[in-house]
Motif scaffolding. Sequence first.
Motif, PDB file in Angstrom:
ATOM      1  N   LYS A  35       0.733  -1.307   0.063  1.00  0.00           N
ATOM      2  CA  LYS A  35       0.081  -0.049  -0.105  1.00  0.00           C
ATOM      3  C   LYS A  35       0.983   1.134  -0.138  1.00  0.00           C
ATOM      4  N   VAL A  36       2.079   1.280   0.748  1.00  0.00           N
ATOM      5  CA  VAL A  36       2.833   2.354   0.792  1.00  0.00           C
ATOM      6  C   VAL A  36       3.438   2.657  -0.697  1.00  0.00           C
ATOM      7  N   ALA A  37       3.853   1.508  -1.247  1.00  0.00           N
ATOM      8  CA  ALA A  37       4.458   1.814  -2.596  1.00  0.00           C
ATOM      9  C   ALA A  37       3.278   2.243  -3.556  1.00  0.00           C
ATOM     10  N   ILE A  38       1.967   2.015  -3.510  1.00  0.00           N
ATOM     11  CA  ILE A  38       0.949   2.710  -4.170  1.00  0.00           C
ATOM     12  C   ILE A  38       0.881   4.108  -4.051  1.00  0.00           C
ATOM     13  N   VAL A  39       0.931   4.421  -2.707  1.00  0.00           N
ATOM     14  CA  VAL A  39       0.694   5.938  -2.025  1.00  0.00           C
ATOM     15  C   VAL A  39       1.618   6.643  -3.009  1.00  0.00           C
ATOM     16  N   PHE A  40       3.138   5.991  -2.616  1.00  0.00           N
ATOM     17  CA  PHE A  40       4.195   6.762  -3.447  1.00  0.00           C
ATOM     18  C   PHE A  40       4.176   6.821  -4.924  1.00  0.00           C
ATOM     19  N   ALA A  41       3.702   5.959  -5.399  1.00  0.00           N
ATOM     20  CA  ALA A  41       3.510   5.964  -6.799  1.00  0.00           C
ATOM     21  C   ALA A  41       2.419   7.037  -7.349  1.00  0.00           C
ATOM     22  N   CYS A  42       1.288   7.013  -6.468  1.00  0.00           N
ATOM     23  CA  CYS A  42       0.212   8.010  -6.991  1.00  0.00           C
ATOM     24  C   CYS A  42       0.755   9.519  -6.668  1.00  0.00           C
ATOM     25  N   LEU A  43       1.599   9.592  -5.730  1.00  0.00           N
ATOM     26  CA  LEU A  43       2.292  11.060  -5.367  1.00  0.00           C
ATOM     27  C   LEU A  43       3.296  11.301  -6.285  1.00  0.00           C
ATOM     28  N   LEU A  44       4.008  10.625  -6.769  1.00  0.00           N
ATOM     29  CA  LEU A  44       4.902  10.627  -7.720  1.00  0.00           C
ATOM     30  C   LEU A  44       4.134  11.036  -9.107  1.00  0.00           C
ATOM     31  N   ALA A  45       3.177  10.405  -9.588  1.00  0.00           N
ATOM     32  CA  ALA A  45       2.538  10.594 -10.907  1.00  0.00           C
ATOM     33  C   ALA A  45       1.889  12.118 -10.799  1.00  0.00           C
ATOM     34  N   VAL A  46       1.538  12.573  -9.523  1.00  0.00           N
ATOM     35  CA  VAL A  46       0.818  13.912  -9.498  1.00  0.00           C
ATOM     36  C   VAL A  46       2.088  14.810  -9.700  1.00  0.00           C
ATOM     37  N   ALA A  47       3.144  14.658  -8.924  1.00  0.00           N
ATOM     38  CA  ALA A  47       4.276  15.455  -9.132  1.00  0.00           C
ATOM     39  C   ALA A  47       4.651  15.831 -10.334  1.00  0.00           C
ATOM     40  N   TYR A  48       4.887  14.543 -11.338  1.00  0.00           N
ATOM     41  CA  TYR A  48       5.579  14.318 -12.688  1.00  0.00           C
ATOM     42  C   TYR A  48       4.371  14.871 -13.587  1.00  0.00           C
ATOM     43  N   ALA A  49       3.034  15.008 -13.171  1.00  0.00           N
ATOM     44  CA  ALA A  49       2.029  15.411 -14.047  1.00  0.00           C
ATOM     45  C   ALA A  49       2.124  16.961 -14.351  1.00  0.00           C
ATOM     46  N   ARG A  50       2.873  17.697 -13.251  1.00  0.00           N
ATOM     47  CA  ARG A  50       2.924  19.251 -13.327  1.00  0.00           C
ATOM     48  C   ARG A  50       4.530  19.423 -13.370  1.00  0.00           C
ATOM     49  N   PRO A  51       5.210  19.231 -14.410  1.00  0.00           N
ATOM     50  CA  PRO A  51       6.790  19.714 -14.360  1.00  0.00           C
ATOM     51  C   PRO A  51       7.143  20.658 -13.593  1.00  0.00           C
ATOM     52  N   ASP A  52       6.545  22.008 -13.340  1.00  0.00           N
ATOM     53  CA  ASP A  52       6.960  22.832 -12.692  1.00  0.00           C
ATOM     54  C   ASP A  52       6.813  22.645 -11.063  1.00  0.00           C
ATOM     55  N   VAL A  53       6.392  21.574 -10.554  1.00  0.00           N
ATOM     56  CA  VAL A  53       6.482  20.957  -9.218  1.00  0.00           C
ATOM     57  C   VAL A  53       7.254  19.850  -8.953  1.00  0.00           C
ATOM     58  N   SER A  54       8.152  20.173  -7.749  1.00  0.00           N
ATOM     59  CA  SER A  54       9.075  19.164  -7.654  1.00  0.00           C
ATOM     60  C   SER A  54       8.922  18.793  -5.890  1.00  0.00           C
ATOM     61  N   ILE A  55       9.305  17.432  -5.843  1.00  0.00           N
ATOM     62  CA  ILE A  55       9.228  17.010  -4.357  1.00  0.00           C
ATOM     63  C   ILE A  55      10.316  17.702  -3.556  1.00  0.00           C
ATOM     64  N   VAL A  56      10.021  18.456  -2.516  1.00  0.00           N
ATOM     65  CA  VAL A  56      11.005  19.146  -1.550  1.00  0.00           C
ATOM     66  C   VAL A  56      11.400  18.323  -0.339  1.00  0.00           C
ATOM     67  N   ARG A  57      10.618  17.501  -0.105  1.00  0.00           N
ATOM     68  CA  ARG A  57      10.944  16.684   1.123  1.00  0.00           C
ATOM     69  C   ARG A  57       9.941  15.202   0.952  1.00  0.00           C
ATOM     70  N   GLN A  58      10.617  14.189   1.377  1.00  0.00           N
ATOM     71  CA  GLN A  58      10.134  12.727   1.256  1.00  0.00           C
ATOM     72  C   GLN A  58      10.767  11.878   2.315  1.00  0.00           C
ATOM     73  N   ASP A  59      10.409  11.618   3.220  1.00  0.00           N
ATOM     74  CA  ASP A  59      10.634  10.690   4.363  1.00  0.00           C
ATOM     75  C   ASP A  59       9.817   9.669   4.468  1.00  0.00           C
ATOM     76  N   SER A  60      10.482   8.393   4.773  1.00  0.00           N
ATOM     77  CA  SER A  60       9.473   7.065   4.908  1.00  0.00           C
ATOM     78  C   SER A  60      10.208   6.236   6.020  1.00  0.00           C
ATOM     79  N   ASP A  61       9.426   5.377   6.898  1.00  0.00           N
ATOM     80  CA  ASP A  61      10.085   4.572   7.615  1.00  0.00           C
ATOM     81  C   ASP A  61       9.026   3.455   7.647  1.00  0.00           C
ATOM     82  N   VAL A  62       9.486   2.249   6.925  1.00  0.00           N
ATOM     83  CA  VAL A  62       8.582   1.062   6.921  1.00  0.00           C
ATOM     84  C   VAL A  62       9.178  -0.101   7.548  1.00  0.00           C
ATOM     85  N   GLN A  63       8.154  -0.658   8.446  1.00  0.00           N
ATOM     86  CA  GLN A  63       8.521  -1.682   9.471  1.00  0.00           C
ATOM     87  C   GLN A  63       7.483  -2.868   9.412  1.00  0.00           C
TER      88      GLN A  63
END
Length: 104
Positions: A2-30
Amino acid sequence: MKVAIVFACLLAVAYARPDVSIVRQDSDVQPEGYNFIVETSDGTQHSASGALQNAATDHESLAVKGSYSWTDEKTGEKFTVNYVADENGFRPEGAHLPVAPVAP
């Protein structure tokens, strides 16, 4: 998964708008849960934490608490949604969301 799906969706949104970039991305999966936060240069944010409930039983489930926010491009108004997703479903709350009337 599920985490991979969430990240994929967020990345897709970010890449859909080339003027927007990810400025912070942190994760901890246990094995028993996860935490993540993603912020983009346009001010959009999404953070969540999930915990495995009733592990190794027939009632095993994932309980998630999180929030996401964005700024409306036209009005400049900031919207925030806080949510819980668990065995009772997805329950969002936000000042801009309608609320069901209380039963008499």
